[in-house]
Design a protein around this motif. Sequence first.
Motif, PDB file in Angstrom:
ATOM      1  N   ASP A 100       1.073  -1.196  -0.062  1.00 29.11           N
ATOM      2  CA  ASP A 100      -0.266  -0.049  -0.173  1.00 29.11           C
ATOM      3  C   ASP A 100       1.535   1.211   0.085  1.00 29.11           C
ATOM      4  N   ALA A 103       2.083   1.550  -3.725  1.00 30.94           N
ATOM      5  CA  ALA A 103       0.972   2.475  -4.761  1.00 30.94           C
ATOM      6  C   ALA A 103       0.224   3.202  -4.220  1.00 30.94           C
ATOM      7  N   LYS A 106      -1.774   6.097  -6.533  1.00 26.27           N
ATOM      8  CA  LYS A 106      -2.052   4.573  -7.979  1.00 26.27           C
ATOM      9  C   LYS A 106      -3.233   3.395  -7.573  1.00 26.27           C
ATOM     10  N   GLU A 107      -4.703   3.506  -6.328  1.00 24.67           N
ATOM     11  CA  GLU A 107      -5.058   2.709  -6.298  1.00 24.67           C
ATOM     12  C   GLU A 107      -5.244   1.743  -6.947  1.00 24.67           C
ATOM     13  N   ASN A 108      -4.984   2.152  -8.256  1.00 25.18           N
ATOM     14  CA  ASN A 108      -5.421   0.988  -8.989  1.00 25.18           C
ATOM     15  C   ASN A 108      -4.783  -0.146  -9.439  1.00 25.18           C
ATOM     16  N   ALA A 109      -3.016   0.295  -8.983  1.00 28.03           N
ATOM     17  CA  ALA A 109      -2.111  -0.369  -9.093  1.00 28.03           C
ATOM     18  C   ALA A 109      -2.258  -1.979  -9.583  1.00 28.03           C
ATOM     19  N   THR A 110      -1.558  -2.391 -10.455  1.00 27.56           N
ATOM     20  CA  THR A 110      -1.054  -4.281 -10.682  1.00 27.56           C
ATOM     21  C   THR A 110       0.022  -4.092  -9.831  1.00 27.56           C
ATOM     22  N   ARG A 161       4.115   5.528 -10.625  1.00 23.49           N
ATOM     23  CA  ARG A 161       3.300   6.624 -11.863  1.00 23.49           C
ATOM     24  C   ARG A 161       3.427   7.556 -12.701  1.00 23.49           C
TER      25      ARG A 161
END
Length: 240
Positions: A100, A103, A106-110, A161
């Motif tokens: 976390d 990420a 960029k909360e949608n990071a894979t 990002r």
Amino acid sequence: EVIDGKIEYEHVAFTYPTADEPVLTDVSFTVNPREKLAIIGATGAGKTSLFQLIPRLYNVTKGVLYIDQKPITSYTLDQLRGSIGYVPQSPLLFTGSIRDNIAWGKENATREEIIQSAKDAQIHDTIMDLPDQYDTRVGQKGVNLSGGQKQRISIARALIRRPKILMLDDSTSALDLATESELLRAIQHYHCTTMIITSKISTAISADRILLMNDGKVLAIGTHEELLNQSSLYMRIVES
Ligand code: GTP
Ligand code: MG
């Protein structure tokens, strides 16, 4: 939105809101798109202050700061901060997992993106050695990380990002030379404009150009060879 990542300081002066005296006076220089500029200078010279104006942590007091030929004030803070990877001198991690923390923003990071940015920041192997790997908690009741490990997690957070402008405030100070050069090599693949404050002359020489600050002013800017010819202070720094 920032496209090219060209940065231009035009007669910039800056005084902290709580201070009487300016910390930057009449600063003018340009960083070209995808250029790597190293910033050096004594402690208190104003390097961090110079950096903080780009993500608009503070506003310029006098003069104009341009990003891609437009005054920085013509961007929204979201536009700016979405395009800038800013790694502060004392990186902040929040209580939570390492995943976390990387990420963040960029909360949608894979999973792949998180691992790739950690690898590029040269922290992946360290993370894999921790008890819960990317799920390891940091902060309160979490593992203790060294300053250099926090710096690299903070760099991974900036890289994920895909910034147009990357700003590293002494972020490689705790790294050995081999790890640092791996990191700088990995960053080249991001093709971003990079400003890097460093106290290591070898790091500065590896940049395209070097800016020497002194007492809130730009004393000299150019390649290593140009500065050797231009600045006796630079020569003394190199020789010390
Ligand atoms: P090092 O990180 O030690 O290498 O120094 P630097 O070159 O990054 O200097 P920096 O920009 O942090 O500081 C320049 C001057 O601004 C110093 O005289 C600081 O005391 C002053 N300064 C830095 N931060 C603040 C602040 O938040 N408020 C005020 N009022 N002054 C500050
Ligand atoms: Mg500083």
